[in-house]
Write an enzyme that holds these catalytic residues in place. Structure first.
Site, short mmCIF file in Angstrom:
data_model
loop_
_atom_site.label_atom_id
_atom_site.label_comp_id
_atom_site.label_asym_id
_atom_site.label_seq_id
_atom_site.Cartn_x
_atom_site.Cartn_y
_atom_site.Cartn_z
N ASP A 352 0.85 -1.18 0.00
CA ASP A 352 0.00 0.00 0.00
C ASP A 352 0.89 1.25 0.00
OD1 ASP A 352 -2.87 0.92 0.51
OD2 ASP A 352 -1.81 1.95 2.11
N GLU A 381 1.45 0.33 -4.92
CA GLU A 381 0.94 1.59 -5.43
C GLU A 381 2.12 2.55 -5.53
OE1 GLU A 381 -3.49 2.29 -3.75
OE2 GLU A 381 -1.96 2.33 -2.21
#
Ligand code: CA
Length: 671
Positions: A352, A381
């Site tokens: 993340d 990400e």
């Protein structure tokens, strides 16, 4: 009097140097051994915790994971590198524990950041004999074979969404065990749950957070089947980490006993592996649920986090950001990933807000997992949630992917150019009517890898298709179907289904690693009201009624499901769709001339076969010029798969409105 050099160094560091980043601190306190946490044996257990600035440390033992059942406290001893330790005799399996740390005269109780098991709500660690947590046949269950990362087809899933709705026919609703059930069916008798995932043909299930997160009161979930309490039990995605190395308790049948969640999680992994499906965990190492009061911060104030002018910085937009560049935080992330890879046989990790991690850490993780299993997927990400003091050139951002080795990043470029920006629900993309997305879709086709036929204005960021994750929907933002409903409010269902299928075809036929949100394959929707006029884009704490997968929609939209299944089968059958290097891509992929702003055509060719792929975003049919030959159609507006649909001979082929057309010819015969 004996001189306590350790204390002198600490005092010098604290009052003179005052920086965790000073050479003095690092030389004295960086600890590189693999024994932090509790190390269990039948005869004794060793506890070790890193807390160089602590004045005192006690271990506290309890009978249970919560409540008034304290049994023993002992002083721990500080040794080299600021590590406190103690050996307690006896078989402590199942004993709950915390540390009581004293810093600047203030005592606080903390959970061991390395705790492998915890009680309800993760407020105490638990000593665990992991050999007792293996389901029958665990050691004999082999990982599904997997050769190269572009072979992966990733299915993103929330444990509870899979089974919470009554239409799942799954017994263990909302539980790890729900994903382990087979022979489950919807009202019309179609497979649901694990059988459905197998039927679809994906290779990896990506589970959104399953580590112990903070937001749910786990005590409400004892033995409860979610359907009996629909909309009464709180729900969360889980992007608020509490105990990284322990699992979330609300998905276990018993959140009170730390071993239960471990056993059930392993049963689930075993069931997936037996079906030939690999498992990826979504890890949120970039921030913690709590800041000042987190376990990390109570043990070593401000060490594990980035700060500026004495304040915690907030690059995650969740209150803090961890400092992966610091030795012990980097070590923690690597140790944690390795623990899941070995103890749980996890096959991949999604990071993340990976842009908050430094490049060196991400490459160190790759290096470490390669010692265990080189086929483990790593991706994340490539952006942050806000500004960070970490220098841009050090961040594991999408723009810096070429500095990462064996770590991929999500392509928000392909996502937004297919269907329109996630930040504007009305904005359109290539499939739903925009006429200015062609060049960006072409970049999607190459997996964001440089190609001589891409327009000069396009900035490609990926050095190889193996480092690009292609997708059009994920848990964040509107589902693909809701985005189409919102951006084409007057469209018929038929039109929207065509747009949806074209979107899926673009993702599945692009170079890179395809990824889809669970349920996308039968038009998953998260309506905000019963009139179906608004859709929820950030459903992180919406009730099950919004989030759960409605399995009867599989029957209603069976043709869409079959189309997805066909696209997946086609991708698996043709290695030209799964290239691994930029060189291959330059040699084997060529765009065909086509002037229409909403038509893209390209060919893939090696010594065995020749594939032509055409995307038509226009609401009417178009003719496209292709190389002359005897072609077989495998994908058109209605069908997709590995069975021939039609034959075509000639150069000028007609595509249906809003559709994908794929033609193949074998080259063996021509040689
Ligand atoms: Ca929890």
């Amino acid at each position: 009097m004996e001189i306590d050099w350790f204390k002198i160094i600490l005092i010098y560091w604290r009052y003179v140097v005052q920086s965790y980043d000073s050479k003095e601190f690092q030389l004295e306190f960086n600890y590189d051994q693999k024994d932090l946490g509790s190390t269990y044996t039948k005869e004794y257990t060793v506890f070790k915790v890193w807390a160089p600035t602590a004045e005192e440390m006690k271990i506290m033992l309890y009978e249970e994971g919560m409540g008034d059942n304290f049994t023993l406290s002992e002083n721990m001893v500080q040794g080299d590198s600021g590590v406190w330790s103690i050996i307690l005799q006896g078989d402590l399996n199942g004993t709950y524990y915390t540390y009581r740390v004293k810093i600047d005269g203030v005592e606080q109780e903390v959970v061991d950041p390395y705790a492998k098991a915890v009680g309800a709500n993760g407020i105490r660690g638990m000593v665990i004999d992991l050999s007792t947590t293996n389901p029958k046949g665990w050691r004999e269950t082999v990982k599904p074979s997997f050769h190269k990362s572009t072979d992966a087809i990733i299915y993103e899933l929330h444990i509870r969404d899979l089974s919470a709705d009554v239409s799942s026919g799954i017994q263990h609703k909302g539980k790890y065990l729900g994903l382990a059930e087979t022979n489950t069916k919807n009202k019309k008798g179609l497979p649901t749950g694990l059988d459905h995932i197998k039927e679809l043909g994906v290779t990896h299930v990506h589970l959104i957070p399953c580590y112990d997160y903070n937001s749910l009161d786990e005590t409400m979930f004892l033995g409860i089947s979610i359907d009996k309490a629909t909309n009464e039990l709180p729900y969360n995605w889980g992007y608020d980490p509490l105990n990284y190395n322990a699992l979330e308790g609300s998905y276990a049948t018993d959140p009170f006993h730390g071993e239960v969640r471990i056993l059930e999680f392993k049963q689930m992994i075993q069931a997936l592996h037996k079906k030939g499906i690999r498992v990826i965990m979504d890890m949120v190492y970039n921030h913690t649920a709590m800041t000042k009061d987190s376990n990390f911060n109570k043990l070593v104030p401000e060490y594990y986090y980035r700060t500026k002018d004495g304040e915690f910085t907030d690059g995650s937009a969740c209150g803090n950001e961890t400092a992966s560049e610091r030795f012990m935080m980097r070590k923690f992330i690597i140790d944690s990933v390795l623990y899941y890879a070995t103890e749980y046989q996890i096959d991949g990790f999604r990071f993340d807000l990976m842009g908050l991690h430094d490049i060196e850490t991400m490459n160190a993780i790759r290096n470490a997992v390669d010692q265990v299993d080189y086929s483990i997927l790593l991706y994340g990400e490539g952006w942050t949630g806000g500004d960070s003091p970490l220098a841009e050139e050090e961040r594991a951002l999408k723009a810096n992917v070429s500095k990462l080795i064996g770590v991929a990043a999500f392509s928000d470029d392909i996502r937004d150019s297919i269907k329109g920006s996630v930040f504007n629900k009305q904005e359109k993309g290539f499939v739903n009517g925009a006429i200015n997305k062609k060049e960006m879709i072409k970049m999607g086709v190459t997996g964001a890898v440089k190609h001589k036929q891409l327009h000069k204005s396009i900035s490609c960021w990926s050095p190889s298709p193996t480092q690009t994750i292609n997708y059009v929907s994920a848990h964040d933002d509107l589902t693909l179907w809701d985005k189409l409903l919102s951006s084409v409010p007057n469209g018929t269902k038929e039109d929207l289904v065509q747009m949806n299928k074209l979107a899926a075809a673009i993702v599945m036929a692009s170079q890179g690693i395809p990824f889809l949100q669970a349920g996308e394959e039968f038009l998953r929707s998260k309506p905000a009201n019963v009139e179906n006029t608004e859709y929820i884009s950030n459903s992180y704490k919406s009730p099950d009624s919004v989030n759960s997968i409605k399995w009867n929609q599989k029957s209603e939209n069976i043709k869409v499901f079959q189309y997805y299944r066909g696209l997946i089968a086609f991708r698996k059958a043709h290695s030209l769709l799964r290239m691994t290097t930029a060189t291959e891509l330059q040699q084997q992929l060529h765009f065909l001339p086509c002037w229409n702003k909403s038509v893209i055509a390209f060919e893939l060719k090696d010594e065995k076969e020749h594939i032509v792929i055409i995307y038509n975003g226009n609401p009417n049919s178009k003719y496209v010029c292709i190389p002359n030959g005897d072609w077989t159609v495998y994908i058109n507006s209605q069908q997709a798969g590995t069975e021939p649909i039609a034959k075509f001979k000639g150069r000028l082929v007609q595509t249906d409105p809003i559709s994908c057309l794929v033609l193949v010819r074998e080259l063996n015969d021509c040689l």
